[in-house]
Design a protein around this motif. Structure first.
Motif, mmCIF file in Angstrom:
data_model
loop_
_atom_site.group_PDB
_atom_site.id
_atom_site.type_symbol
_atom_site.label_atom_id
_atom_site.label_comp_id
_atom_site.label_asym_id
_atom_site.label_seq_id
_atom_site.Cartn_x
_atom_site.Cartn_y
_atom_site.Cartn_z
ATOM 1 N N ALA A 1 7.151 23.454 18.012
ATOM 2 C CA ALA A 1 8.210 24.348 17.549
ATOM 3 C C ALA A 1 8.975 24.974 18.703
ATOM 4 N N LEU A 2 8.262 25.379 19.757
ATOM 5 C CA LEU A 2 8.885 26.094 20.879
ATOM 6 C C LEU A 2 9.154 25.193 22.081
ATOM 7 N N GLY A 3 8.898 23.885 21.962
ATOM 8 C CA GLY A 3 9.305 22.940 22.986
ATOM 9 C C GLY A 3 8.551 23.030 24.293
ATOM 10 N N PHE A 4 7.239 23.274 24.237
ATOM 11 C CA PHE A 4 6.458 23.255 25.493
ATOM 12 C C PHE A 4 5.258 22.317 25.318
ATOM 13 N N THR A 5 5.555 21.050 25.250
ATOM 14 C CA THR A 5 4.537 20.052 24.905
ATOM 15 C C THR A 5 4.016 19.288 26.113
ATOM 16 N N GLY A 6 3.770 19.963 27.233
ATOM 17 C CA GLY A 6 3.150 19.314 28.377
ATOM 18 C C GLY A 6 1.656 19.154 28.193
ATOM 19 N N ASP A 7 0.973 18.732 29.271
ATOM 20 C CA ASP A 7 -0.474 18.524 29.174
ATOM 21 C C ASP A 7 -1.228 19.223 30.301
ATOM 22 N N GLY A 8 -0.599 20.225 30.926
ATOM 23 C CA GLY A 8 -1.239 20.931 32.027
ATOM 24 C C GLY A 8 -1.685 22.329 31.666
ATOM 25 N N VAL A 9 -2.274 23.023 32.648
ATOM 26 C CA VAL A 9 -2.803 24.359 32.382
ATOM 27 C C VAL A 9 -1.690 25.332 32.001
ATOM 28 N N GLU A 10 -0.491 25.135 32.528
ATOM 29 C CA GLU A 10 0.613 26.024 32.156
ATOM 30 C C GLU A 10 0.881 25.967 30.659
ATOM 31 N N THR A 11 0.827 24.776 30.091
ATOM 32 C CA THR A 11 1.036 24.618 28.653
ATOM 33 C C THR A 11 -0.101 25.266 27.872
ATOM 34 N N ARG B 1 11.159 31.310 13.348
ATOM 35 C CA ARG B 1 10.217 30.186 13.366
ATOM 36 C C ARG B 1 8.847 30.645 13.867
ATOM 37 N N MET B 2 8.833 31.476 14.923
ATOM 38 C CA MET B 2 7.557 32.006 15.421
ATOM 39 C C MET B 2 6.806 32.739 14.308
ATOM 40 N N ALA B 3 7.518 33.599 13.586
ATOM 41 C CA ALA B 3 6.864 34.398 12.547
ATOM 42 C C ALA B 3 6.226 33.503 11.492
ATOM 43 N N ASP B 4 6.956 32.480 11.042
ATOM 44 C CA ASP B 4 6.383 31.577 10.044
ATOM 45 C C ASP B 4 5.201 30.798 10.611
ATOM 46 N N GLU B 5 5.301 30.374 11.872
ATOM 47 C CA GLU B 5 4.190 29.647 12.486
ATOM 48 C C GLU B 5 2.954 30.533 12.620
ATOM 49 N N VAL B 6 3.135 31.798 12.979
ATOM 50 C CA VAL B 6 1.989 32.702 13.108
ATOM 51 C C VAL B 6 1.342 32.929 11.745
ATOM 52 N N CYS B 7 2.149 32.996 10.687
ATOM 53 C CA CYS B 7 1.569 33.108 9.343
ATOM 54 C C CYS B 7 0.750 31.864 9.003
ATOM 55 N N LEU B 8 1.238 30.696 9.387
ATOM 56 C CA LEU B 8 0.454 29.478 9.157
ATOM 57 C C LEU B 8 -0.834 29.492 9.959
ATOM 58 N N GLN B 9 -0.812 30.056 11.165
ATOM 59 C CA GLN B 9 -2.049 30.201 11.924
ATOM 60 C C GLN B 9 -3.076 30.980 11.108
#
Length: 420
Positions: free
Chosen positions: A73-83, A239-247
């Motif tokens: 959703a927020l476009g940070f789909t890397g594979d490192g520790v920063e992600t 979008r964040m709010a809806d995603e957090v509700c899904l969490q």
């Protein structure tokens, strides 16, 4: 048969950007407090060791699923520790400031984090060292790894030090390393993970973020020391709010699956309803205060529309109307939430405690009255009585947490955490 209304707008679209910036961290915190509501009843049913096993299972099956959703959703789909660290900043397991994670990135494969404040530890330390070890050792070891594995299957999170604190005021309260190494063997997929990963909550489609909206539309830039939610666009915050509700729904699903594997269906439903009532009431109270709302029917209608129990609306299908007589809530009997067996599925004419706790977080005089119960929907109306009702025991138990009265502060401009 579930037929979600894919055209239905987000309930959070009624809020301003400033209101959303206040609301998102509130939702992250109330999601974290779900365990404060549920685990006391789990201890009563299964003891401390049983509670520990339930907590491990619920977080291991839920966190990888919702972590990947938020990354996309927020476009940070890397594979490192920063992600991995970015994911933690948007995780109900690590709500900002209450769980005050600090981060260091050494390179793509190495980093560390520590907690300058841990609200969960503040809640547990008074219970004694056995409970501290259950949380900070038994639960954290597999669940930190589960969250990291959502980003990279070869990631490992290991403690430098952690509670019980020696000395008693040791600071930071804990410290951990994160290492990605191809030689690390990923742990086996936990039981019931597929059931959560294939749930309606995991698969519900939400509107994409509008990149042309004013403000930050993604988190693709550098890792920041803190997220200042007011920097994000209104579209991103919705979008964040809806995603957090899904969490929250995914965690509740993991909890109910874990409980259901340890007792019969009736007992599991009873524990689930107690968990729901406790967090429902406290969440309503915090939402009302955060948005500066009153205690009348209009305020109740707004709190209900924004309550994570009913969001995203495409998942729950709920309809809430402010009418002359009171506030009407219509809950469909066929929805993604009902099919998954999460909170909305636990409500019926004989079990209104969660609804009443939710309403009394706005005004203790509200009561729920069933007005319709047919094959398609269950409907109730909230009306104000003459006298306040006593707070439900489930809400009082949840209020034990220091998170109940926690207040967020403005920390100013966040700093980018770049590799030196």
């Amino acid at each position: 048969m579930v037929s979600p209304d894919l055209e239905r707008p987000s309930a959070f679209a009624e809020l301003s950007r400033d209101q959303l910036a206040i609301l998102v961290p509130e939702l992250l915190l109330t999601g974290h407090l779900i365990d404060r509501s549920g685990m006391a009843h789990t201890i009563g049913a299964f003891g401390r060791e049983g509670m520990t096993a339930v907590a491990i299972e619920e977080w291991r099956v839920a966190s990888p699923v919702y972590t990947r959703r938020m990354q996309r959703a927020l476009g940070f789909t890397g594979d490192g520790v920063e992600t991995i660290f970015k994911g933690l900043q948007l995780d109900i397991g690590a709500p900002p400031q209450f769980m005050d994670f600090r981060y260091r990135v050494d390179d793509h494969d190495h980093g560390a984090f520590w907690l300058d404040h841990c609200g969960a530890l503040a809640d547990v330390e008074p219970l004694g060292e056995d409970y501290v070890r259950s949380m900070c050792h038994d639960i954290e070891d597999p669940t930190f790894d589960a969250t990291a594995l959502a980003t990279n299957p070869h990631a490992q999170v290991r403690p430098i030090h952690r509670p019980p604190r020696v000395p008693a005021d040791r600071h930071p309260v804990c410290s951990w390393t994160v290492t990605i190494d191809a030689s690390h063997t990923p742990p086996p997929v936990p039981a019931n993970f597929d059931r959560v990963a294939e749930s309606y909550a995991a698969r519900v489609l939400l509107d994409p973020i509008d990149p042309g909206d004013d403000g930050q539309s993604d988190y693709a830039g550098p890792l920041l020391s803190d997220l200042r939610f007011s920097d994000f666009s209104r579209s991103a915050l919705i979008r964040m709010a809806d995603e957090v509700c899904l969490q929250q729904h995914l965690l509740a699903l993991g909890f109910l699956i874990a409980i259901g594997g340890r007792t019969d269906a009736a007992a599991a439903a009873t524990i689930g309803r107690k968990q729901f009532a406790g967090i429902a009431g406290l969440t309503s109270e915090r939402l009302r205060h955060a948005l500066g709302l009153g205690t009348d029917a209009a305020a109740l209608a707004q709190v209900l529309r924004l309550h994570p129990a009913w969001n995203p609306l495409r998942y729950s299908g709920v309809h809430i109307q402010h009418e002359d007589i009171g506030v009407r809530l219509r809950l469909p009997k066929r929805s993604g939430a009902v099919a998954d067996g999460v909170w909305p599925s636990l409500i019926d004419a004989d079990h209104l405690e969660s609804l009443e706790a939710m309403a009394r977080g706005v005004n203790p005089r509200f009561a729920a009255h069933v007005v319709d119960d047919n094959d398609d929907e269950f409907a109730i109306v909230f009306l104000l009585g003459d006298k306040p009702f006593r707070e439900a025991g489930e809400v009082a138990i949840t209020r034990f947490s220091t998170g109940a009265d926690f207040r967020f502060t403005d920390r100013g401009i966040p700093l980018p955490l770049t590799v030196v």
